[in-house]
Design an enzyme around this catalytic site. Structure first.
Site: not given
Ligand code: UDP
Length: 461
Positions: A22, A115, A137, A350, A354
């Site tokens: 977010h 948000d 988001t 998953h 993002n």
């Molecule tokens: N991310 C990262 N490094 C990692 C895993 C994830 O920088 O090893 C970042 C990824 O680029 C994304 C965010 O963490 O911007 C995860 O957001 P997402 O909406 O995909 O998943 P959430 O964590 O909300 O389940």
């Protein structure tokens, strides 16, 4: 006071829900506002901000409010429901105090960009006569589905096998977000996503981290009921239009990335050969699924870079750790750098919004392995609408078996279908860039937002 005020178009307080997925897009959007002369203050939550690292951004100020759990946040609460209940109450009070504090400063706030998960900042903003913009988001598709639930146009528990909602492709019940197709799971989050719309009619703008062509049908439908502006993808500029100087990363991180180790390891792998595996910031595969994934990766014979949260590492089979010479396992990586590395072949994800948007924007084909929440619906769009990936289908025990994982990897890396998916992903990458580049639809929407903001502020002051 008046003199300093003229230095900027307006002052926006930007309030993300305290989670990586977010904060990232809202911070990126903030940078675009700053570029257009808006003053931005990022409003974080004390507990969350304390634990963030890599705070690499300038020109944006930071203020913190309390969620009622300054030492520990959600992890310190008795339950998710208790956390949300307390946060919504204490957050409202502490945000109101912040607005009052800043009202007496040389830069009083004009607008709150919040948000959509948290509807209460809108009420605080209106109490103080400020403008307010809600920020999605998640996809417009997911929000449209939740809006139908909010309006009681979609009956729960689900009774149909298929759903045809205006502006959306036909969805099977199993394609709907898990809070609906597993009605009763996570009542706290269900309440959050459905109540995003409780006061949305009072919002002056509705901003969405998407771009028009991705969700054309639903955007066309939603603009008729809300002042909606798609303004995405909200990614560091270097990966898209390159118009923001030195904007190479999101700017904050909940975990420390093993950047050097990852890039060094990728550097000597053949072009297009590596499977990147990540389940986002929340982690959370169970032991059986971790084991199947491990052997599926090993059996594919491919190189793999796997992000596993420290708390989940104990679930890896011991023999696998000892024999996985083709893999690198890290607890966090610089995902954007990894996705754009030459050695990358595909992204087993998953399907958090993002990560999905990053794959689309960087032209990376996907193996979709959704776990819960909106990830289920994102996986459907990835496979059937945007056509940039395949889905790793789970069995009746809800486990994706090793054979399935191996098959998906081979399909993407070794077959003509994989080439087609890569071509489609490249098409979306070019579109994403065009949308945020000068004159693109998202760029125009941001410009329009700032212009309207300036006009409305002038009228109010
Ligand atoms: N991310 C990262 N490094 C990692 C895993 C994830 O920088 O090893 C970042 C990824 O680029 C994304 C965010 O963490 O911007 C995860 O957001 P997402 O909406 O995909 O998943 P959430 O964590 O909300 O389940």
């Amino acid at each position: 006071m008046e003199k300093e005020r003229k230095n900027y178009v307006a002052h926006c307080l930007v309030l993300p829900y305290p989670a990586q997925g977010h904060i990232n897009p809202m911070l990126q959007f903030s940078k675009r506002l700053v570029q257009r002369g808006v003053k931005v203050t990022l409003v974080t939550v004390v507990s969350n901000w304390k634990t963030m690292s890599n705070k690499n951004f300038t020109s944006i100020e930071v203020e913190s409010i309390s969620d009622g759990y300054d030492d520990g946040g959600l992890a310190a609460a008795e339950s998710l429901e208790a956390y949300i209940d307390t946060f919504w109450r204490v957050g409202s009070q502490t945000l109101a105090e912040l607005v009052q504090k800043l009202a007496g400063s040389s830069h009083p706030p004009d607008c709150v960009i919040y948000d959509a998960f948290m509807p209460w900042p809108l009420d605080v903003a209106k109490k103080f006569g400020l403008l307010a913009a809600t920020f999605f988001t998640q996809t417009c598709t997911t929000n449209h589905i939740y809006f139908h639930v909010y309006k009681k146009l979609l009956e729960l528990p689900l009774t149909q096998t298929e759903y045809l909602l205006p502006g959306l492709p036909k969805l099977e019940a199993g394609d709907l977000p898990s809070f609906l197709n597993k009605y009763g799971s996570y009542p706290g989050y269900f309440h959050v996503v459905v109540n995003q719309f409780s006061n949305i009619d009072k919002a002056d703008w509705v901003l969405a981290n998407t771009f028009y062509e991705l969700e054309q049908g639903v955007v066309d439908w939603l603009v008729k009921i809300w002042p909606l502006k798609p303004i995405g993808p909200c990614l560091p500029s270097i990966y898209l239009d390159k118009r923001l100087q030195d904007d190479k990363e999101y700017g904050v991180s909940m975990y420390n990335p093993n950047t050097e180790a990852c890039i060094k390891w990728l550097d000597d792998k053949p072009k297009g050969s590596v499977v990147y595996v990540s389940f986002g910031s929340m982690g959370g595969l169970n032991e059986e699924q971790t084991e199947e994934l491990a052997w599926g990766l090993r059996d594919s014979g491919s190189y793999f870079l796997w992000v596993i949260r420290d708390c989940d590492k104990g679930q890896l089979p011991k023999e696998f750790v000892d024999t996985s010479e083709k893999g690198l396992i890290v607890s966090w990586c610089p995902q954007l750098q990894v996705l754009t590395h030459e050695a990358l072949g595909c992204f087993l994800t998953h399907c958090g919004w993002n990560s999905s948007l990053e794959a689309l924007s960087m032209g990376v084909p996907v193996i979709a392995m959704p776990q819960w929440t909106d990830q289920i619906t994102n996986a459907k769009l990835i496979k059937d609408v945007w056509k940039i990936g395949v889905k790793a289908v789970a069995d009746e025990k809800e486990i994706v078996r090793r054979e399935t994982i191996t098959h998906c990897i081979k399909e993407i890396l070794e077959t003509e279908k994989g080439n087609e998916l890569k071509k489609n992903a490249t098409k979306w990458k070019n579109l994403a860039k065009n949308y945020v580049d000068e004159g693109g639809n998202s760029d125009k929407n941001i410009a329009e937002f700032v212009e309207e903001l300036a006009q409305r502020c002038a009228a109010l002051n």
